[in-house]
Scaffold this motif. Structure first.
Motif, short mmCIF file in Angstrom:
data_model
loop_
_atom_site.label_atom_id
_atom_site.label_comp_id
_atom_site.label_asym_id
_atom_site.label_seq_id
_atom_site.Cartn_x
_atom_site.Cartn_y
_atom_site.Cartn_z
N GLU A 150 -86.12 96.47 6.74
CA GLU A 150 -87.51 96.12 6.44
C GLU A 150 -88.28 95.77 7.71
O GLU A 150 -89.47 96.09 7.85
N GLU A 182 -89.07 98.96 9.37
CA GLU A 182 -90.06 99.68 8.56
C GLU A 182 -91.47 99.16 8.84
O GLU A 182 -92.43 99.95 8.93
N LYS A 183 -91.61 97.87 9.02
CA LYS A 183 -92.93 97.29 9.31
C LYS A 183 -93.44 97.75 10.67
O LYS A 183 -94.65 98.03 10.82
N ASP A 216 -91.67 91.83 11.48
CA ASP A 216 -91.63 90.65 10.61
C ASP A 216 -92.01 89.42 11.42
O ASP A 216 -91.50 89.20 12.52
#
Length: 291
Positions: A225, A228-229, A181
């Motif tokens: 998240e 996950e990225k 992120d």
């Protein structure tokens, strides 16, 4: 153009970062290496030529910084300011020791038999190896000429400073992807994520083996998240042979205090076994080999 150093972020900070300090911090762990006595002006010239580097330390390690037993050389200087850095004494090039390429290669050659016997080789780490691209290129070329397996440990942030010619002398890259992120990456490092992503894709396009590394810090990089990225990105790189999920630790805390730097993660805890396994499973779900 081959043989010409690509323009990159390191060029704008080189002179400023290597200004002669009023007091020099003696680099730890440079025993066995002769220190150059060149003047400040000569040092700058030789560093641009790739015949002199600023070295923090070196050590022999097994199965840590690449395969087999390796001589790991830590360069001084880094453009990132990672909150969890356990070597904050490598932030500035001026705090390292000046060592010539001939001297460092002399030391590296001493371990050729050990490298052959263990399947090991040379790893250049830091700090940030690409903060000194000309010197790194000289050392990598010299090591490859001796038949030594070569690895660099890098954030990839200064990947634009790594020429195609240099890449030809690199067998393995330990690519530290701090976060997936953008906002989290900025918080962790103080810099932008995109250069790292671009460098990883460039490595994969040239089929250079990558061990992707991700430091797991509870409350900072553990968001589902965010992980996950990173996992999705890793899965797009065809030359990633393994992913290393590295648990956060407090080993650098004393160094931060000694240097008078504010350590923002003083209250952070290492990840639990459950959290560590959850994150590893996220990478495994993408078909990646995880350690």
């Amino acid at each position: 153009m081959r043989g010409v150093q690509a323009a990159g972020p390191a060029e704008s900070t080189f002179d400023k970062d290597f200004e002669a300090p009023e007091r020099r911090t003696v680099g730890a762990g440079t025993e066995g290496l002769a220190i150059s006595g060149a003047s400040h002006g000569d040092r700058l010239t030789q560093m641009r030529e790739g015949t002199l580097g600023s070295i923090h330390s070196w050590e022999l390690v097994t199965a840590v910084d690449g395969p087999g037993t390796r001589m790991t050389v830590f360069f001084a200087g880094c453009p990132l300011r990672c909150l969890y850095c356990h070597n904050p004494d490598t932030f500035k090039m001026k705090d390292g020791e000046s060592v010539t390429s001939d001297e460092l290669l002399r030391r590296i050659r001493r371990y050729r038999a050990l490298f052959r016997a263990t399947g090991g080789g040379l790893t250049i780490s830091g700090g940030e190896v690409l903060m000194q691209p000309a010197f790194a290129a000289t050392i990598l070329k010299g090591a490859k000429a001796e038949g030594i397996h070569t690895t660099i440990d890098t954030s990839g942030y200064l990947g634009a400073s790594c020429t195609d010619e240099m890449l030809e002398n690199i067998d393995l890259v330990l690519l530290d992807v701090k976060s997936g992120d953008e906002a989290t990456y900025k918080k962790v490092t103080g810099r932008e994520l995109q250069p790292t992503l671009d460098f990883g894709r460039r490595l994969a396009a040239k089929d250079i083996e990558i061990w992707l590394r991700f430091v797991l810090v509870p409350g900072l990089t553990d968001d589902v998240e965010n992980v996950e990225k990173v996992a999705q990105y890793a899965a797009t790189l065809s030359s990633v042979s393994r992913v290393e999920v590295l648990p956060f630790h407090q080993m650098g805390l004393d160094k931060w205090k000694t240097l008078g730097l504010k350590y923002e993660l003083a209250d952070a805890e290492p990840p639990s076994k459950e959290l560590l396994e959850r994150v590893r499973d996220q990478f495994r779900s993408k078909g990646l080999t995880v350690y």
